[in-house]
Each structure stands twice: as structure tokens, then as C-alpha cells.
Motif scaffolding. Structure first.
Motif, PDB file in Angstrom:
ATOM      1  N   SER A  53      12.180 -32.248  36.497  1.00  0.00           N
ATOM      2  CA  SER A  53      13.286 -31.976  35.580  1.00  0.00           C
ATOM      3  C   SER A  53      13.382 -30.498  35.220  1.00  0.00           C
ATOM      4  O   SER A  53      14.128 -30.118  34.325  1.00  0.00           O
ATOM      5  N   ASN A  87      11.100 -27.316  26.498  1.00  0.00           N
ATOM      6  CA  ASN A  87      12.172 -28.281  26.307  1.00  0.00           C
ATOM      7  C   ASN A  87      13.521 -27.592  26.469  1.00  0.00           C
ATOM      8  O   ASN A  87      13.651 -26.389  26.275  1.00  0.00           O
ATOM      9  N   ASN A 123      20.365 -30.320  26.780  1.00  0.00           N
ATOM     10  CA  ASN A 123      21.414 -30.500  27.775  1.00  0.00           C
ATOM     11  C   ASN A 123      22.699 -30.957  27.092  1.00  0.00           C
ATOM     12  O   ASN A 123      22.808 -32.091  26.654  1.00  0.00           O
ATOM     13  N   THR A 128      26.083 -32.524  27.007  1.00  0.00           N
ATOM     14  CA  THR A 128      26.720 -33.473  27.914  1.00  0.00           C
ATOM     15  C   THR A 128      28.228 -33.539  27.717  1.00  0.00           C
ATOM     16  O   THR A 128      28.959 -33.834  28.654  1.00  0.00           O
ATOM     17  N   ARG A 131      21.162 -34.055  24.748  1.00  0.00           N
ATOM     18  CA  ARG A 131      19.798 -34.573  24.589  1.00  0.00           C
ATOM     19  C   ARG A 131      18.802 -33.456  24.851  1.00  0.00           C
ATOM     20  O   ARG A 131      19.071 -32.538  25.612  1.00  0.00           O
ATOM     21  N   THR A 190      15.764 -32.415  26.783  1.00  0.00           N
ATOM     22  CA  THR A 190      15.071 -32.815  28.002  1.00  0.00           C
ATOM     23  C   THR A 190      13.782 -32.024  28.121  1.00  0.00           C
ATOM     24  O   THR A 190      13.798 -30.792  28.048  1.00  0.00           O
ATOM     25  N   HIS A 191      12.684 -32.714  28.273  1.00  0.00           N
ATOM     26  CA  HIS A 191      11.411 -32.032  28.487  1.00  0.00           C
ATOM     27  C   HIS A 191      11.295 -31.695  29.959  1.00  0.00           C
ATOM     28  O   HIS A 191      11.273 -32.568  30.810  1.00  0.00           O
ATOM     29  N   GLN A 192      11.245 -30.423  30.261  1.00  0.00           N
ATOM     30  CA  GLN A 192      11.161 -29.987  31.647  1.00  0.00           C
ATOM     31  C   GLN A 192       9.726 -30.136  32.138  1.00  0.00           C
ATOM     32  O   GLN A 192       8.809 -29.521  31.605  1.00  0.00           O
ATOM     33  N   GLN A 194      15.465 -30.174  39.585  1.00  0.00           N
ATOM     34  CA  GLN A 194      16.348 -31.244  39.112  1.00  0.00           C
ATOM     35  C   GLN A 194      16.505 -32.354  40.157  1.00  0.00           C
ATOM     36  O   GLN A 194      17.599 -32.814  40.452  1.00  0.00           O
TER      37      GLN A 194
END
Length: 477
Positions: free
Chosen positions: A32, A58, A61, A63, A357, A359-361, A452
């Protein structure tokens, strides 16, 4: 008999045999992050991890952006119908939208638009499932001096008169009541949700805002002139008074895991944190001046929106800030979906709400990889076939590192581009050449997964006898 036009017969027959004669395991690996990452699998003896040693931050994102009414302020999530509600202060209405960003309804507070100003500033919801009023939404209007009641059929059932110039209110699930304070008198209105009966309770000083401990039902009332906070039970017994706090607390949130209640201090960049059990408090600095605060149930974190630098800070149950991340043009309110973690941010000057949201990369693996990794360490497997499915680009190369019992390492690479699926799927590879490869505590797989991207590894294998493996390795020597 095989039909002459059945070009996939061999392919289907191959998988029928695989399924019948071999065991299989499937792993889903997700990258991610925004860059390609090196991944290592198996090799449990050397304690290799799945992902690289890099640390990932983190990311928020965005949307979707939703156009709502004029000058949106506070927001709330209604668990009774799975919708978000936002009050629009200058258009005197409420916009309802779902998690996909679709507007479900716009509810005008007045039957005749702009005939009288309401100036709605705050909103809350009845969250008590066994309450006969469960799912009702309450809108506090600062000029109209009322609370508008919105039912689940999206109609306004009534207006409840409250204190003059109301500034803050909470719904208390412990006694199923609304608590309202304003800036004109040293009183608090308590409205029984079921009967609509109103009780006026005196307090020491003129309040500005009110917070709630939703576990005990205690309310925390800030008195700006005295720079004090009073704590009252549902029976209006004062259980604490904290002085020398601050002149301006503009928003509150309760953390049910830490049992702390948080107050955003408007006149400087800080938070007041009160232990709801001991009723002691501390003060911690923020990076910028806070404007809004909310609790994320799915993450167990407090979100603090800072108006001076347009970002969100997140605070865990130990009162530690974790991975702050920028959100462009953060302005007004925050509401968070309790299950999905979807964050809704109102932006007053843009007349919009942004959905997104955190998103934890990271590079992560789903299913039971760790269990299989340990099992194959002591009960080796021999691979018959490997199928790779990617959400985007396939991995380009799979490196196989074979390590003998003497420690000698030998690597070979398989070009995945040579194993495109016979079904002509560009993101699917059938890796036949991997047949005979052993998975145990020594052997390792290496590959680079694109940014991704999610890939699925479907491995067909048979179990080997450990002593046979050792014997074969010794014979190679």
C-alpha cells in the motif's frame, strides 16, 4: 472426447489433476506504499521478515468531495440508518449523505426558506438502541434558540425551546437526555428525550461548552470567565471542580478505552486531558490551534483538526501522537464512521464535505502465512506449481535462494513474464518452472512488488519427509 474447439481443455485438466493430487495454500500480499518494495518469503530459520526494513507513514486518501449547503459546521454519524448529517449554518438546512458520497436528503429547518434565521451550529444523535427515540437527530440553532428534531423518515417532528443563545449540547445515553448550555445565564437545560420534559439546573457561572463521559453520564461544563471546569453527574451532583484551566474550550471528545475526556483549547495550541475516573487533568501542546475533535472507534484514536495549519493529529490511548498527516484546507468539523473508519471533514468556506480514509502504508500479507512459515520450517514442502495473480502489473522476477545444510547459497531467477496465463490474462502467471522447489526453514523467495499493488500467490505442493531431504542434500555434497 475432446471437442476440437476446446482450446482450454489441457489447462482445465491440468488444474483438475493439481486439485486432486496436491495440497494448496493461498497468500495475498499487499503493497500500500507509493514505491515498489522488496519482499522476502519463507526462510524461517534466519528469522527473515515479510517486508523491507523501511518505515512507512500513514496517508489520508481523499475519496470524494460532496457539495453541501452554505457554510457547513458540525457533523454526526447516525448508526440507526448508516448516514452522515452535516448542519449548514448559513442556508439553515441539514445535508444527509452516505459513505459512498451520495446525498440522500437535504432537510430545511424552516418550511419557508430564509423566513427566519436559525443559524444551526451543532448536531448530535440518539445512539441508545433501546431508546424509543433511537436514531433521532437533534440540531441546535444559535439564533432561533431551539433544537430541531429530525426523525428517521427525514422530517422535522418538532422544535424544542432551549436556553437563549445556546452554544453547546450533548446527548447523554445514560439517562436518555439532552444537556444544553448557552452564554446568557448560569443554567443548564436537561431535556428528557422520551417525555420532552425540560429541567433547568443551576450551575456556578455562565458556561460556553459541554463535554460528556458516555460511560458514566458525567457532564463536563466549561466556565470561561472563571477558567474552570465543573463535573456533574446525571442527578446534578457536582463531583469535581478544576480551576486555572483556560478561557476557551471549544470542542470535546471522550475516549472510552483510556477513560479520558479531551477539550480543545481555542486561544492557544493545546489540549486539556481529564482522567474521567480520578478527575485529574493535564495539558499537552498541539502543533497548531485546534478547531475540532472526534473519536475513531475502529482505530481507538482521537482525531484533532487544527485550523491554523490545516492538518489532523491523531492521539492514541496513551496520549501519544502518531503519524500526523496533512489534510489540505481542513477547516471545520470531523465525523468518523465507527466501523469502516471513513472520515468526513466539513469545509465551511468551500461549502463542501471531504470523505477519505487513513491508509497505513506498508507491505502486508493476509491469511495464515506465519503459521505456514513455521510449519514448513519443520515439515518441508515441495512445490508442484505456482500461480500468481496481480491487481495491476505482475512482479517481473522471482528469485529462489536454495541453501544447503552446509550453508552454501545458490540463487536462480525466474522471469515471470515468460509464464503468462494460457487464458491470456496479462495479470496472471502460471509458473511451471518452479516445480521441485523446496519450502523449509532455509530456502527463501525474493521479489519486488509494484507500488499500490496486491498480488495473490497460489501454491500447490506435497509434504516431504525431512530425513529424505537431508539425505538428498548430503548426496549433493
Amino acid at each position: 472426447m475432446i471437442h476440437p474447439l476446446d482450446s482450454h481443455y489441457t489447462y482445465r485438466h491440468f488444474y483438475k489433476t493439481l486439485t486432486k493430487e496436491f495440497q494448496s495454500v493461498q497468500f495475498v500480499i499487499c503493497n500500500s506504499t507509493d514505491t515498489s518494495q522488496r519482499v522476502r518469503l519463507w526462510g524461517a530459520n534466519s528469522d527473515l521478515s515479510l517486508s523491507t526494513t523501511e518505515k512507512f507513514a500513514n496517508r489520508f486518501n481523499d475519496t470524494q468531495t460532496i457539495a453541501v449547503g452554505s457554510y457547513p459546521q458540525g457533523m454526526v454519524y447516525n448508526p440507526a440508518n448508516d448516514l452522515f448529517y452535516v448542519v449548514n449554518q448559513l442556508s439553515d438546512d441539514v445535508t444527509l449523505f452516505n459513505s459512498q458520497g451520495s446525498i440522500i436528503e437535504t432537510i430545511a429547518l424552516s418550511d419557508i426558506p430564509f423566513s427566519i434565521s436559525y443559524s444551526p451550529i451543532a448536531i448530535t444523535v440518539n445512539t441508545k438502541e433501546d431508546s424509543p427515540r433511537y436514531g433521532e437527530v437533534y440540531v441546535l440553532s444559535s439564533i432561533r434558540d431551539t433544537i430541531s428534531v429530525i426523525t428517521l423518515d427525514f422530517s422535522i417532528s418538532e422544535e424544542l425551546s432551549v436556553i437563549k443563545r445556546p452554544t453547546s449540547f450533548v446527548y447523554n445515553p445514560i439517562d436518555d437526555a439532552l444537556y444544553v448550555v448557552g452564554i446568557t445565564e448560569p443554567n443548564m437545560f436537561v431535556i428528557d428525550i422520551v417525555t420532552r420534559a425540560v429541567e433547568q439546573r443551576g450551575i456556578e457561572g455562565i458556561p460556553s461548552t459541554i463535554g460528556l463521559d458516555s460511560d458514566s453520564g458525567n457532564v463536563f461544563i466549561h466556565i470561561p470567565e472563571l477558567e474552570e471546569i465543573y463535573v456533574y453527574t446525571t442527578s446534578h451532583t457536582r463531583v469535581a471542580m478544576m480551576d486555572q484551566i483556560t478561557k476557551n474550550i471549544i470542542a470535546w471528545a471522550y475516549h472510552p478505552l483510556s477513560k479520558h475526556i479531551y477539550g480543545v483549547v481555542e486561544n492557544n495550541a493545546s489540549l486539556v486531558i481529564i482522567d474521567a475516573l480520578s478527575l485529574t487533568h493535564i495539558r499537552i501542546p498541539l502543533e497548531g490551534v485546534g478547531g475540532s475533535i472526534a473519536y475513531s472507534e475502529s482505530e481507538g484514536l482521537i482525531y484533532i483538526g487544527e485550523t491554523t495549519n490545516g492538518q489532523i493529529l491523531r492521539l492514541n490511548s496513551e496520549n501519544e501522537f502518531i503519524d500526523p498527516y496533512p489534510i489540505a484546507d481542513f477547516e471545520t468539523g470531523i465525523a468518523i464512521h465507527p466501523k469502516s473508519g471513513l472520515v468526513a471533514l466539513s469545509k465551511a468556506t468551500l461549502n463542501s464535505v471531504t470523505l477519505g480514509r487513513v491508509t497505513h502504508q506498508e507491505v502486508s500479507i493476509k491469511e495464515d502465512y506465519d503459521e505456514y512459515r513455521q510449519e514448513f520450517q519443520f515439515n518441508p514442502a515441495q512445490v508442484k506449481h505456482l500461480k500468481i495473480i496481480s491487481s495491476g502489473r505482475l512482479i517481473s522476477t522471482l528469485e529462489l535462494e536454495d541453501i544447503s545444510v552446509s550453508g552454501k547459497s545458490d540463487r536462480r531467477s525466474l522471469s515471470i513474464g515468460n509464464y503468462n496465463s494460457p487464458q491470456n490474462f496479462l495479470n496472471v502467471a502460471e509458473v511451471h518452472e518452479i516445480e521441485g522447489t523446496v519450502i523449509d526453514g532455509l530456502h527463501r523467495w525474493y521479489f519486488t512488488i509494484p507500488a499500490q499493488t496486491t498480488i495473490t500467490l497460489l501454491i500447490y505442493y506435497t509434504k516431504l519427509d525431512w530425513f529424505d531431504v537431508l539425505e538428498n542434500e548430503l548426496e549433493k555434497r
